[in-house]
Scaffold this active site. Structure first.
Site, short mmCIF file in Angstrom:
data_model
loop_
_atom_site.label_atom_id
_atom_site.label_comp_id
_atom_site.label_asym_id
_atom_site.label_seq_id
_atom_site.Cartn_x
_atom_site.Cartn_y
_atom_site.Cartn_z
N ASP A 142 11.89 -19.36 -18.94
CA ASP A 142 13.32 -19.47 -18.60
C ASP A 142 13.53 -20.79 -17.87
OD1 ASP A 142 15.97 -19.22 -17.82
OD2 ASP A 142 15.78 -17.10 -17.30
N ARG A 144 16.59 -22.23 -17.38
CA ARG A 144 18.00 -22.39 -17.01
C ARG A 144 18.18 -22.75 -15.54
NH1 ARG A 144 20.18 -16.77 -19.35
NH2 ARG A 144 18.15 -16.16 -18.46
#
Length: 220
Positions: A142, A144
């Site tokens: 991830d 983000r």
């Protein structure tokens, strides 16, 4: 000079290296009347948009941070629940009478990009889960970042939110960037056979709160 509309405070002063408000425009949708507030993230080079409904105010604003997902949002892919979550969030904000949906570009495939996401999906079709597929490609699970989302909310005058999300990391990120999270509101989409493994991976390996999966063992 741009005229600001009711319910969308004027932009606060931000350095050019930060997120800059560029335009505000009415946006009627099938879910209700919104205002699209467009931003340029000078730090990352992304163009972002916040959909604002009603007069959200500053505190306990019903808010969704939605990561861009072309396959789910635009094409209606059943391998994830993203498109359904976006529609559900817009409906929830409209039903509330006020709120914000921040649509985060640059978040495709949890931040790895569209083509890398498609490559990961190819590995998932061969039996890997979403975490294993990213790792096999040498990519972050991830990648983000929610800094731009927090700065957009700050620019809109939002201090605290009721966050429409099942992901505890979104809550942690907003708090880290100075936005209070008064409540985390579940955004649970009924699973289907095509996305059940994906959702279970989110729950078991990424700590998403998805209690409704316990009732769908028959899809296994």
């Amino acid at each position: 000079m741009m005229t600001e509309e009711v319910g969308v405070p004027g932009p606060k002063s931000m350095p050019r290296t930060d997120v800059e408000r560029v335009v505000t425009v009415p946006l009627p949708t099938v879910h209700g009347q919104f205002r699209a507030v467009g931003y340029h993230d000078h730090e990352r080079g992304d163009e972002q948009v916040a959909l604002v409904h009603g007069d959200p105010g500053a505190d306990r604003v019903l808010t969704r941070l939605h990561s861009e997902c072309l396959t789910g949002d635009a094409f209606g892919s059943r391998t994830c629940e993203c498109g359904d979550q976006l529609a559900a969030a817009l409906r929830a904000v409209a039903a509330e009478g006020a709120g914000v949906v921040v649509y985060l570009r640059g978040h495709e495939g949890r931040g790895i990009g569209l083509l890398a996401k498609l490559r990961a999906m190819a590995l998932q079709a061969e039996g890997l889960d979403t975490v294993e597929a990213n790792v096999a490609l040498g990519l972050p699970v991830d990648a983000r970042d929610y800094g731009a989302a927090a700065r957009i909310l700050t620019d809109l005058g939002v201090r605290s939110v009721r966050l429409l999300s099942n992901n505890p990391r979104k809550r942690e990120a907003l708090v880290r960037h100075g936005i209070q999270v008064a409540e985390q509101v579940p955004l649970l989409i009924p699973p289907c056979e095509s996305n059940l493994t994906y959702l279970r991976t989110k729950r078991e390996r990424m700590d998403h709160h998805l209690p409704h999966l316990d009732a769908v063992a028959h899809l296994s």
